[in-house]
Design a protein around this motif. Structure first.
Motif, PDB file in Angstrom:
ATOM      1  N   UNK A  29      17.408 -12.211 -21.555  1.00  0.00           N
ATOM      2  CA  UNK A  29      17.724 -12.465 -20.156  1.00  0.00           C
ATOM      3  C   UNK A  29      18.704 -13.624 -20.006  1.00  0.00           C
ATOM      4  N   UNK A  30      19.598 -13.502 -19.055  1.00  0.00           N
ATOM      5  CA  UNK A  30      20.482 -14.599 -18.692  1.00  0.00           C
ATOM      6  C   UNK A  30      21.527 -14.952 -19.727  1.00  0.00           C
ATOM      7  N   UNK A  31      21.837 -14.069 -20.644  1.00  0.00           N
ATOM      8  CA  UNK A  31      22.851 -14.357 -21.644  1.00  0.00           C
ATOM      9  C   UNK A  31      22.349 -15.133 -22.846  1.00  0.00           C
ATOM     10  N   UNK A  32      21.042 -15.423 -22.925  1.00  0.00           N
ATOM     11  CA  UNK A  32      20.485 -16.079 -24.101  1.00  0.00           C
ATOM     12  C   UNK A  32      20.465 -15.070 -25.252  1.00  0.00           C
ATOM     13  N   UNK A  33      20.721 -15.533 -26.462  1.00  0.00           N
ATOM     14  CA  UNK A  33      20.789 -14.655 -27.622  1.00  0.00           C
ATOM     15  C   UNK A  33      19.695 -15.000 -28.618  1.00  0.00           C
ATOM     16  N   UNK A  34      18.865 -14.022 -28.963  1.00  0.00           N
ATOM     17  CA  UNK A  34      17.862 -14.198 -29.998  1.00  0.00           C
ATOM     18  C   UNK A  34      18.562 -14.034 -31.347  1.00  0.00           C
ATOM     19  N   UNK A  35      18.441 -15.049 -32.185  1.00  0.00           N
ATOM     20  CA  UNK A  35      19.124 -15.061 -33.478  1.00  0.00           C
ATOM     21  C   UNK A  35      18.236 -14.484 -34.580  1.00  0.00           C
ATOM     22  N   UNK A  36      18.861 -13.867 -35.538  1.00  0.00           N
ATOM     23  CA  UNK A  36      18.181 -13.333 -36.719  1.00  0.00           C
ATOM     24  C   UNK A  36      18.249 -14.380 -37.837  1.00  0.00           C
ATOM     25  N   UNK A  37      17.448 -14.201 -38.919  1.00  0.00           N
ATOM     26  CA  UNK A  37      17.481 -15.169 -40.021  1.00  0.00           C
ATOM     27  C   UNK A  37      18.882 -15.425 -40.586  1.00  0.00           C
ATOM     28  N   UNK A  38      19.705 -14.405 -40.673  1.00  0.00           N
ATOM     29  CA  UNK A  38      21.064 -14.603 -41.204  1.00  0.00           C
ATOM     30  C   UNK A  38      21.860 -15.584 -40.346  1.00  0.00           C
ATOM     31  N   UNK A  39      21.605 -15.582 -39.037  1.00  0.00           N
ATOM     32  CA  UNK A  39      22.297 -16.507 -38.131  1.00  0.00           C
ATOM     33  C   UNK A  39      21.743 -17.926 -38.252  1.00  0.00           C
ATOM     34  N   UNK A  40      20.418 -18.044 -38.359  1.00  0.00           N
ATOM     35  CA  UNK A  40      19.795 -19.368 -38.382  1.00  0.00           C
ATOM     36  C   UNK A  40      19.983 -20.066 -39.720  1.00  0.00           C
ATOM     37  N   UNK A  41      20.140 -19.309 -40.805  1.00  0.00           N
ATOM     38  CA  UNK A  41      20.316 -19.907 -42.129  1.00  0.00           C
ATOM     39  C   UNK A  41      21.546 -20.805 -42.183  1.00  0.00           C
TER      40      UNK A  41
END
Length: 172
Positions: A29-41
């Protein structure tokens, strides 16, 4: 003329497959992006400080959110084998939030925390292992692929931080 049509179709097909095969981020919602492990690493360190020790992170078991305004929330499981059993029981993940959050009726300021799922509670501690507060958890029996740690958008708004099938809801 027919050759050009076939080539356009083939090019569009290849592009479509490439997009589908690329790592996907979930837009909440609202343009927030849920990141995957590859992104957070790319954002998390290989080890973190907690209660006078350095603990290696389990970057494969990490998750996060990039909020629409550019701020982050990041979480990663940690290897707590060097800690006493009372600390290791409630310190399962490193939790970094650049924005204040609301968990249940409690407010969590921006900061760095140790967190853990203990029985039916989500326990939040400071980096000295002092309890800040705890909130009740829920269980999602319908979750098809439970993971050690993940974040998903909550259908009612906000987000859910999962450890397996247990989760805690939070909002900004």
């Amino acid at each position: 003329m027919r050759f050009h049509t076939i080539m356009k179709f083939a090019g569009a097909s290849v592009l479509g497959l490439a997009v589908m095969a690329s790592p996907v981020r979930t837009l909440a919602q609202g343009g927030d992006t849920v990141l995957k492990p590859a992104d957070t690493q790319k954002l998390l360190p290989a080890s973190v400080y907690y209660k006078a020790q350095s603990a290696p992170t389990q970057l494969r078991n990490s998750a996060g959110i990039k909020f629409a305004d550019g701020y982050y929330l990041l979480a990663t499981m940690v290897d707590t084998s060097g800690y006493s059993s009372d600390v290791a029981s409630k310190y399962q993940a490193y939790f970094i939030t650049e924005v204040p959050l609301k968990l249940g009726s409690d407010n969590l300021p921006a900061g760095v925390y140790g967190v853990g799922f203990v029985a039916d509670k989500f326990v939040i501690t400071d980096v000295g292992a002092h309890d800040i507060f705890s909130v009740g958890t829920s269980t999602d029996q319908a979750l098809k692929r439970p993971m050690p740690l993940q974040i998903m958008a909550d259908p009612a708004g906000g987000f859910r931080l999962y450890a397996g099938r247990k989760f805690v809801k939070f909002t900004r």
